[in-house]
Design a protein around this motif. Structure first.
Motif, short mmCIF file in Angstrom:
data_model
loop_
_atom_site.label_atom_id
_atom_site.label_comp_id
_atom_site.label_asym_id
_atom_site.label_seq_id
_atom_site.Cartn_x
_atom_site.Cartn_y
_atom_site.Cartn_z
N ARG A 173 -5.12 -71.85 -11.30
CA ARG A 173 -4.57 -73.46 -11.70
C ARG A 173 -5.04 -74.38 -11.63
NH1 ARG A 173 1.13 -72.51 -13.81
NH2 ARG A 173 2.18 -74.56 -13.23
N GLN A 174 -5.00 -75.25 -12.14
CA GLN A 174 -5.68 -76.82 -11.58
C GLN A 174 -4.20 -77.49 -11.81
OE1 GLN A 174 -9.59 -77.14 -13.79
NE2 GLN A 174 -9.28 -74.45 -14.33
N PRO A 175 -4.56 -78.78 -11.15
CA PRO A 175 -4.04 -79.62 -10.87
C PRO A 175 -3.81 -81.00 -12.13
CG PRO A 175 -5.21 -79.60 -9.80
CD PRO A 175 -5.48 -79.09 -10.01
N ASP A 176 -4.52 -80.83 -13.13
CA ASP A 176 -4.88 -81.33 -14.87
C ASP A 176 -4.21 -80.21 -15.65
OD1 ASP A 176 -7.10 -79.73 -14.61
OD2 ASP A 176 -8.80 -81.27 -15.50
N ARG A 177 -4.57 -79.25 -15.14
CA ARG A 177 -3.61 -77.93 -15.72
C ARG A 177 -4.75 -77.22 -16.90
NH1 ARG A 177 1.58 -77.03 -16.65
NH2 ARG A 177 2.31 -77.69 -14.17
N GLY A 178 -6.07 -78.03 -16.80
CA GLY A 178 -7.00 -76.77 -16.98
C GLY A 178 -7.87 -77.28 -18.88
N PRO A 179 -7.86 -76.05 -19.19
CA PRO A 179 -8.31 -75.78 -20.72
C PRO A 179 -6.42 -76.44 -21.70
CG PRO A 179 -6.83 -73.77 -19.61
CD PRO A 179 -7.06 -74.55 -18.72
N PHE A 180 -5.64 -76.80 -20.58
CA PHE A 180 -3.69 -77.58 -21.47
C PHE A 180 -4.61 -78.96 -20.47
CE2 PHE A 180 -2.27 -73.23 -20.21
CZ PHE A 180 -2.91 -72.64 -21.87
N SER A 181 -5.19 -79.79 -20.68
CA SER A 181 -5.60 -80.44 -20.27
C SER A 181 -4.70 -82.13 -20.80
CB SER A 181 -6.89 -81.02 -19.18
OG SER A 181 -6.98 -82.62 -19.14
N GLY A 182 -4.32 -83.02 -20.88
CA GLY A 182 -3.87 -83.62 -22.19
C GLY A 182 -2.28 -82.89 -22.48
N PHE A 183 -2.35 -82.30 -22.34
CA PHE A 183 -0.80 -81.70 -22.67
C PHE A 183 0.12 -81.79 -22.23
CE2 PHE A 183 -2.81 -77.64 -25.10
CZ PHE A 183 -4.15 -78.04 -25.77
N GLN A 184 1.00 -81.83 -23.12
CA GLN A 184 2.89 -82.44 -22.11
C GLN A 184 3.63 -81.43 -21.84
OE1 GLN A 184 6.01 -84.09 -25.00
NE2 GLN A 184 7.29 -83.94 -24.13
N GLY A 185 3.38 -81.09 -20.88
CA GLY A 185 4.13 -80.33 -20.21
C GLY A 185 5.97 -80.10 -20.54
N PRO A 186 6.59 -78.94 -19.63
CA PRO A 186 6.00 -77.50 -19.56
C PRO A 186 5.49 -77.12 -20.63
CG PRO A 186 7.92 -77.66 -19.61
CD PRO A 186 7.83 -79.01 -20.45
N ILE A 187 3.96 -75.98 -20.42
CA ILE A 187 3.38 -75.29 -21.44
C ILE A 187 3.96 -74.14 -21.53
CG2 ILE A 187 1.52 -74.23 -21.73
CD1 ILE A 187 0.89 -77.88 -21.01
N HIS A 188 4.32 -73.92 -22.59
CA HIS A 188 4.28 -72.94 -22.95
C HIS A 188 3.19 -71.35 -24.03
CE1 HIS A 188 8.37 -74.24 -22.54
NE2 HIS A 188 8.21 -75.63 -23.25
N LEU A 189 3.17 -70.49 -23.27
CA LEU A 189 1.90 -70.00 -24.00
C LEU A 189 2.11 -68.27 -24.60
CD1 LEU A 189 -1.15 -68.99 -24.15
CD2 LEU A 189 -0.75 -68.27 -22.04
N TYR A 190 1.75 -68.08 -25.67
CA TYR A 190 1.31 -66.73 -26.31
C TYR A 190 -0.37 -66.55 -26.30
CZ TYR A 190 1.25 -63.02 -29.69
OH TYR A 190 0.68 -61.76 -30.22
N VAL A 191 0.25 -65.31 -25.70
CA VAL A 191 -2.07 -64.63 -25.62
C VAL A 191 -1.57 -62.95 -26.72
CG1 VAL A 191 -3.66 -63.84 -24.29
CG2 VAL A 191 -2.61 -66.07 -24.08
N GLY A 192 -2.42 -63.45 -27.73
CA GLY A 192 -2.45 -62.46 -28.58
C GLY A 192 -3.01 -61.89 -29.93
N ARG A 193 -3.01 -60.87 -30.43
CA ARG A 193 -3.46 -60.89 -31.83
C ARG A 193 -1.90 -62.02 -33.09
NH1 ARG A 193 -3.75 -57.60 -37.48
NH2 ARG A 193 -5.93 -58.12 -38.56
N VAL A 194 -2.78 -62.97 -33.78
CA VAL A 194 -1.88 -63.39 -34.72
C VAL A 194 -0.94 -62.98 -35.61
CG1 VAL A 194 -0.79 -65.79 -35.21
CG2 VAL A 194 -2.27 -65.43 -33.58
N SER A 195 -0.90 -62.09 -35.73
CA SER A 195 -0.06 -61.22 -36.78
C SER A 195 1.47 -60.94 -37.13
CB SER A 195 -0.38 -59.72 -36.65
OG SER A 195 -1.16 -59.05 -35.80
N VAL A 196 1.90 -60.48 -38.60
CA VAL A 196 3.08 -60.26 -38.36
C VAL A 196 4.12 -59.72 -37.46
CG1 VAL A 196 3.01 -58.45 -40.53
CG2 VAL A 196 4.97 -59.89 -40.62
N GLU A 197 3.36 -58.30 -37.13
CA GLU A 197 4.29 -57.80 -36.20
C GLU A 197 4.79 -58.20 -35.38
OE1 GLU A 197 -0.33 -57.03 -35.35
OE2 GLU A 197 1.00 -57.28 -37.33
#
Length: 360
Positions: A173-197
């Motif tokens: 975890r980084q102070p500038d939010r690393g891969p999300f740098s510049g994104f307005q917080g809070p950051i809500h994340l989904y990780v996985g296959r992007v499919s209907v099910e």
């Protein structure tokens, strides 16, 4: 032990089934066991699975698997998936009266019904038939065990999951939010296959402050990008880059109703990020009482609850899940044959194969 493990899901596929199998095999080998993998990568002719082209279905593999089966003389055979390789291995084991175990990783009846006009009951008729000859059917959670019992499954056994707490670490975890740098917080994340099910739409439709981020790819991505232009779609991430995404999010959102466990839940928790989910198989077995997330019928409310949780306590909870314990539980469920029975079984198998090869 000599263990033959047959799976239609294997690298370079990226999903919870592959991660579970690869880490279990790694642990088994480190414990001194000899594992022979049978996968679509073994030189067979393959075709892509409809609507899920990352999965390759192997064809005409019976003769090769039977030869490897005879040469390796496994003490246990585990069939991990219900695809073409799984069907072939099942047929060989039944033909030679060799005991085998299976595992139930994916709610195929629900997945198929979400894509095609096929009743869920038909899907369960198939998977129940597939698993009905197994000495053990391994499932990941008590909820899945209850569901399968209600569907007429027998010989069920628990096989939980683990997480790599070195890779998935709060230190990323980084102070500038690393891969999300510049994104307005809070950051809500989904990780996985992007499919209907995976029900990603339910997450994207939540009314939330901050930024919704989707990490992953799949057939529904283009449509969802068009319909939810305010969300950030970053594509698939791997290794440390993926772990950094988990660590720099404020909440991990798991909207699926069809997963049997949800390995990503533990990966997020291991980085200290709490998990919001619906009341569904996987989340309802992992999250309640953990202090590491929130579940309920209102996903938005669960997300807001997660923003108040202690990230250190979330990490501490994830540390209770190890891949070594997962592998040891897997071994127990294999229930290998006693030495004398193995000797009789292999004499029977070899005699049967010899008779088949003998010219008329």
């Amino acid at each position: 032990m000599r263990i033959m493990l047959v799976t239609d899901a294997w690298e370079p596929q990226v999903n919870g089934v592959v991660r579970t199998l690869s880490r279990t095999v790694q642990e088994l080998r480190e414990m001194g066991h000899d594992v022979m993998m049978v996968t679509p990568n073994d030189g067979y002719k393959t075709i892509p699975l409809p609507t899920y082209p990352e999965i390759k279905m192997a064809l005409f593999a019976k003769d090769d698997i039977e030869e490897r089966f005879e040469a390796f003389e496994p003490e246990a055979v585990h069939i991990a998936t219900e695809g073409t390789l799984g069907l072939t291995a099942r047929r060989i084991c039944i033909q030679h009266r060799f005991p085998f175990s299976t595992s139930y990783h994916t709610q195929y009846p629900e997945y198929v019904s979400a894509r095609f006009p096929i009743p869920v009951s038909w899907g369960y008729a198939y998977v129940r038939w597939f698993h009905n000859m197994a000495g053990r059917v391994m499932v990941a959670t008590p909820t899945m065990m209850e569901l399968l019992v209600s569907r007429g499954f027998k010989n069920l056994a628990m096989w939980s999951r683990g997480v790599d707490t070195d890779l998935f670490n709060p230190a990323l975890r980084q102070p500038d939010r690393g891969p999300f740098s510049g994104f307005q917080g809070p950051i809500h994340l989904y990780v996985g296959r992007v499919s209907v099910e995976k029900n990603v739409e339910a997450f994207l439709a939540c009314n939330l402050e901050g930024t919704k981020v989707v990490v992953g790819d799949g057939p529904a991505r283009a449509d969802l990008e068009t319909r939810f232009p305010e969300a950030k779609f970053l594509g698939a991430k791997f290794g440390t880059e993926l772990a950094s995404c988990y660590a720099n999010a404020d909440v991990f959102v798991f909207p699926s109703f069809t997963d049997t466990f949800g390995l990503v839940i533990l990966e997020a928790m291991a980085t200290g990020t709490p998990v919001a989910a619906f009341v569904a198989p996987g989340p309802k077995d992992i999250i309640p009482g953990s202090g590491a997330g929130a579940i309920g019928p209102d996903l938005t409310a669960s997300i807001k609850t997660c923003l108040t949780l202690d990230r250190a306590a979330v990490r501490q909870y994830a540390e209770g899940f190890s891949w070594r314990a997962c592998a040891e539980q897997f071994l127990t469920n294999l229930d290998p044959l006693p030495a004398m029975e193995r000797y009789k079984t292999w004499n029977r198998v070899k005699n049967a194969l010899r008779r088949r090869r003998k010219p008329a």
